[in-house]
Design an enzyme around this catalytic site. Structure first.
Site, mmCIF file in Angstrom:
data_model
loop_
_atom_site.group_PDB
_atom_site.id
_atom_site.type_symbol
_atom_site.label_atom_id
_atom_site.label_comp_id
_atom_site.label_asym_id
_atom_site.label_seq_id
_atom_site.Cartn_x
_atom_site.Cartn_y
_atom_site.Cartn_z
ATOM 1 N N TYR A 92 12.787 2.561 3.701
ATOM 2 C CA TYR A 92 11.948 2.634 2.499
ATOM 3 C C TYR A 92 10.633 3.349 2.798
ATOM 4 O O TYR A 92 10.223 4.259 2.074
ATOM 5 C CB TYR A 92 11.677 1.225 1.981
ATOM 6 C CG TYR A 92 10.865 1.165 0.714
ATOM 7 C CD1 TYR A 92 11.463 1.399 -0.519
ATOM 8 C CD2 TYR A 92 9.500 0.872 0.746
ATOM 9 C CE1 TYR A 92 10.733 1.342 -1.687
ATOM 10 C CE2 TYR A 92 8.767 0.814 -0.423
ATOM 11 C CZ TYR A 92 9.378 1.042 -1.636
ATOM 12 O OH TYR A 92 8.635 0.987 -2.793
ATOM 13 N N LYS A 123 9.131 7.001 1.317
ATOM 14 C CA LYS A 123 7.890 7.123 0.556
ATOM 15 C C LYS A 123 6.915 8.094 1.219
ATOM 16 O O LYS A 123 6.211 8.847 0.524
ATOM 17 C CB LYS A 123 7.258 5.740 0.373
ATOM 18 C CG LYS A 123 8.099 4.797 -0.488
ATOM 19 C CD LYS A 123 8.386 5.371 -1.866
ATOM 20 C CE LYS A 123 9.179 4.419 -2.729
ATOM 21 N NZ LYS A 123 9.391 4.921 -4.114
ATOM 22 N N SER A 125 4.528 5.079 -3.023
ATOM 23 C CA SER A 125 4.159 3.713 -2.674
ATOM 24 C C SER A 125 2.989 3.735 -1.701
ATOM 25 O O SER A 125 2.785 4.720 -0.970
ATOM 26 C CB SER A 125 5.349 2.999 -2.016
ATOM 27 O OG SER A 125 4.968 1.765 -1.443
#
Length: 260
Positions: A151, A155, A138
Site C-alpha cells: 500500500y 501511494k 495518502s
C-alpha cells in the site's frame, strides 16, 4: 455551479471518497460518470446522486474497460474535462509475507488504474483545450505504518506519477495533482477497523485512530471531496504537480514529545 458544462469521470466513484467526489461534482452542476467494478453500488450511486450522473461497470486494471469507460463519458457527456482517480484498495503485510498476487492487485488498482484512466482521458482533454486530473494518494506516501509495504509503495508511486504527468501535460493546459488524506471514515477504513478492533467496537476503533490525529478525529469523505473539487476547478488553474495533505495535522506531528 462551478462545474456546469463540465464532464467528469470518477474512478472508484460508488464508495467512500470516490462517492463523495461524485456527489460534490454533481452538486456543482457537472455531468459525472462513475466507474466501479460493482454493479449494485454503481446503480445505487447513480440513482441517489441523480442529476446528470451515469455509471460504468469496469475494472480500473483493465485497459479495454478504461478505454470503453472514457468513450462512454464522451458519448454521454460530450467529452472529458476532469478525471478524479479515487479507486484504491488496502492490504496488510511486509514484503516477506505479502503474497505476490496481493502485491500485484494493490499496485494494479492503486497505481495502474490511474495510468490507464489518464491514458485514455488525456486525449479527450486535449480536444477540450485542457483539463484537470486529481488522484487520491495518502499520507503514507510520506511516512509509513509497519506492515503495509504494498500500500505504501503504491501511494509513494502515485505522487511520483503525478509529478511526471504534471510536467508532461502542462503545455496542454492539463493540471495534475494528488490529494493525500490521513484516516478518513470510509468503507475501507471500517474494513481495516474490523481487522484490528479485537474486543472493541468498530466505532471505538475508528475513534481510537482519530485520537492519533492532532485534530482528534478521523476525516470525513466529504471534506476530501471539497479539496478534490477545488483542485479540479478553474480556481486552481495555476496549481499542478502538487501533493496536498488533508490529514488533521498528522504529518506536522513528531512522535517524540517533550516531557511535561
Amino acid at each position: 455551479m462551478e462545474f456546469e458544462g463540465k464532464s467528469i469521470v470518477v474512478t472508484g466513484g460508488s464508495f467512500g471518497m470516490g462517492r463523495a467526489c461524485a456527489e460534490r461534482f454533481a452538486k456543482g452542476g457537472g455531468s459525472v460518470l462513475i466507474i466501479s467494478n460493482d454493479q449494485a453500488s454503481v446503480d445505487k450511486a447513480v440513482a441517489e446522486i441523480g442529476g446528470r450522473t451515469t455509471g460504468f461497470v469496469g475494472d480500473v486494471r483493465d485497459s479495454k474497460a478504461m478505454q470503453a469507460a472514457v468513450a462512454e463519458a464522451v458519448a454521454a457527456h460530450g467529452g472529458v474535462d476532469i478525471l478524479a482517480c479515487c479507486a484504491g484498495i488496502q492490504r496488510y503485510g511486509t514484503v516477506v509475507d505479502t503474497p505476490e498476487d496481493v502485491w500485484d492487485d494493490v499496485l494494479d488498482v492503486n497505481l495502474k488504474g490511474i495510468y490507464l484512466a489518464s491514458k485514455y482521458a488525456i486525449p479527450e482533454m486535449r480536444r477540450r483545450g485542457g483539463g484537470a486530473i486529481v488522484a487520491i494518494s495518502s499520507v503514507q506516501a510520506y511516512a509509513s505504518q509497519a506492515g503495509v509495504a504494498a500500500y505504501t509503495a503504491s501511494k509513494g508511486a502515485i505522487n511520483a506519477l503525478v509529478r511526471a504527468m504534471s510536467l508532461d501535460h502542462a503545455g496542454e493546459n492539463i493540471t495534475v495533482n494528488a490529494v493525500c488524506p490521513a484516516s478518513i471514515d470510509t468503507p475501507m477504513l471500517r474494513w481495516s477497523a474490523d481487522l484490528h478492533k479485537g474486543d472493541m467496537t468498530q466505532d471505538d476503533m475508528i475513534a481510537a485512530w482519530g485520537k492519533g490525529h492532532p485534530l482528534g478525529r478521523v476525516g470525513r469523505a466529504e471534506e476530501v471531496a471539497e479539496l478534490v473539487a477545488f483542485l479540479a476547478s478553474d480556481k486552481a488553474r495555476f496549481i499542478t504537480g502538487a501533493d496536498m495533505k488533508i490529514d488533521g495535522g498528522t504529518m506536522a506531528k513528531l512522535g517524540i514529545v517533550l516531557p511535561e
